[in-house]
Design an enzyme around this catalytic site. Structure first.
Site, PDB file in Angstrom:
ATOM      1  N   SER A 143      10.548   7.680  40.839  1.00 54.25           N
ATOM      2  CA  SER A 143      12.012   7.593  40.878  1.00 54.25           C
ATOM      3  C   SER A 143      12.373   6.392  41.751  1.00 54.25           C
ATOM      4  O   SER A 143      11.550   5.945  42.563  1.00 54.25           O
ATOM      5  CB  SER A 143      12.562   8.869  41.525  1.00 54.25           C
ATOM      6  N   TYR A 156      12.416  15.161  48.638  1.00 54.40           N
ATOM      7  CA  TYR A 156      12.301  14.663  47.242  1.00 54.40           C
ATOM      8  C   TYR A 156      11.734  13.246  47.268  1.00 54.40           C
ATOM      9  O   TYR A 156      10.777  12.935  46.547  1.00 54.40           O
ATOM     10  CB  TYR A 156      13.672  14.702  46.564  1.00 54.40           C
TER      11      TYR A 156
END
Ligand code: NDP
Length: 248
Positions: A143, A156
């Site tokens: 990501s 995350y």
């Protein structure tokens, strides 16, 4: 079925929605036989029917990638079904955002177990298969949160930074076995990913962040994956970052 990848076999984790679903459809259109993996059996069945109705070939396996035994079994079943596994797309992931202070640490464990350990287990199971067949391609979904951490994204982001480090070492260890390794780093993509955020403030922050942009579609990321896997065997696309035009 025609396409650039006829005869190839791929396993896609997190195929029941979003980026994984779009990727499974896109590679099936290129002639790949696809093993669809996720926990929601009904969604996998629907996708399987869609791929079959459009002339593609797929099977589904209900598995939790965070369970090492299940992650190994899914690769074993894929190999038993079609005799090879050319492409592994490590896409399954969860994003439970929130501040570090006061966080529910069960959510930390969930993200680490799924986003990072799950990806490692699947890779660990795929490597001997790919080595024995003389090559393969592992696609790891990170990501832009794996390039930059922000308030609310600590764990995350940590899982995605970890995926980046693991992927770099994976490539260096395996290029001599003709195993290609690609890291994909999407920016904001309109999917179900944010639905599981339990912290109301973090959820509002995430929704405002994504609404301030024109998010990508899952198909935009699937197209980047198709690009990587359709290159000639000597081309190893190491890393692709795809952001919406209005994401900094
Ligand atoms: P979705 O929520 O739509 O998809 C996540 C997928 O992961 C689902 O198919 C889900 O299926 C699966 N999954 C979750 N946990 C497990 C598990 N334990 N075992 C097996 N499968 C699991 O979100 P996205 O498509 O957006 O997410 C896909 C990947 O893309 C993730 O790794 C995410 O971090 C990454 N990403 C997403 C971005 C975005 O903006 N959307 C941006 C950057 C990266 P099920 O619940 O049925 O198991």
């Amino acid at each position: 079925m025609t396409g650039k990848l006829v005869g190839k076999v791929a396993l896609v984790t997190g195929a029941s929605s979003g980026i994984g679903e779009a990727t499974a459809i896109a590679i099936a259109q290129e002639g790949v036989s696809v093993v669809l993996v996720a926990r929601r059996a009904d969604r996998l069945e629907k996708l399987l029917r869609h791929i079959s109705d459009n002339g593609g070939q797929a099977i589904s396996i209900v598995a939790d990638v965070a369970d090492e035994m299940q992650a190994h079994d899914m690769l074993h079943k894929a190999h038993t079904q079609w005799g090879r596994v050319d492409i592994l797309v490590n896409n399954a992931g969860v994003m439970q955002l929130g501040l570090i202070d006061g966080a529910n640490t069960e959510e930390w464990r969930s993200m680490i177990n799924i986003n990072f350990l799950g990806l490692m287990y699947a890779t660990h199971a795929a490597l001997p298969i790919m080595k024995a067949q003389g090559g393969g391609h592992i696609i790891n979904i990170s990501s832009t949160a794996g390039l930059e951490a922000n308030a609310n994204t600590a764990v995350y982001s940590a899982t995605k930074f970890a995926v980046g480090a693991f992927t770099e070492a994976l490539r260096k260890e395996n290029h001599s076995h003709k195993i290609r390794v690609t890291l994909i780093e999407p920016g904001a993509v309109a999917t179900e990913l944010g639905a599981q955020i339990t912290d109301p403030e973090a959820k509002a922050w995430a929704e405002a962040w994504i609404q301030s942009k024109t998010p990508l579609a899952s198909e935009d990321i699937a197209a980047a994956i198709v690009y990587a896997v359709t290159q000639p065997p000597h081309v190893n696309v190491n890393e692709i970052v795809v952001r919406p035009i209005d994401q900094q």
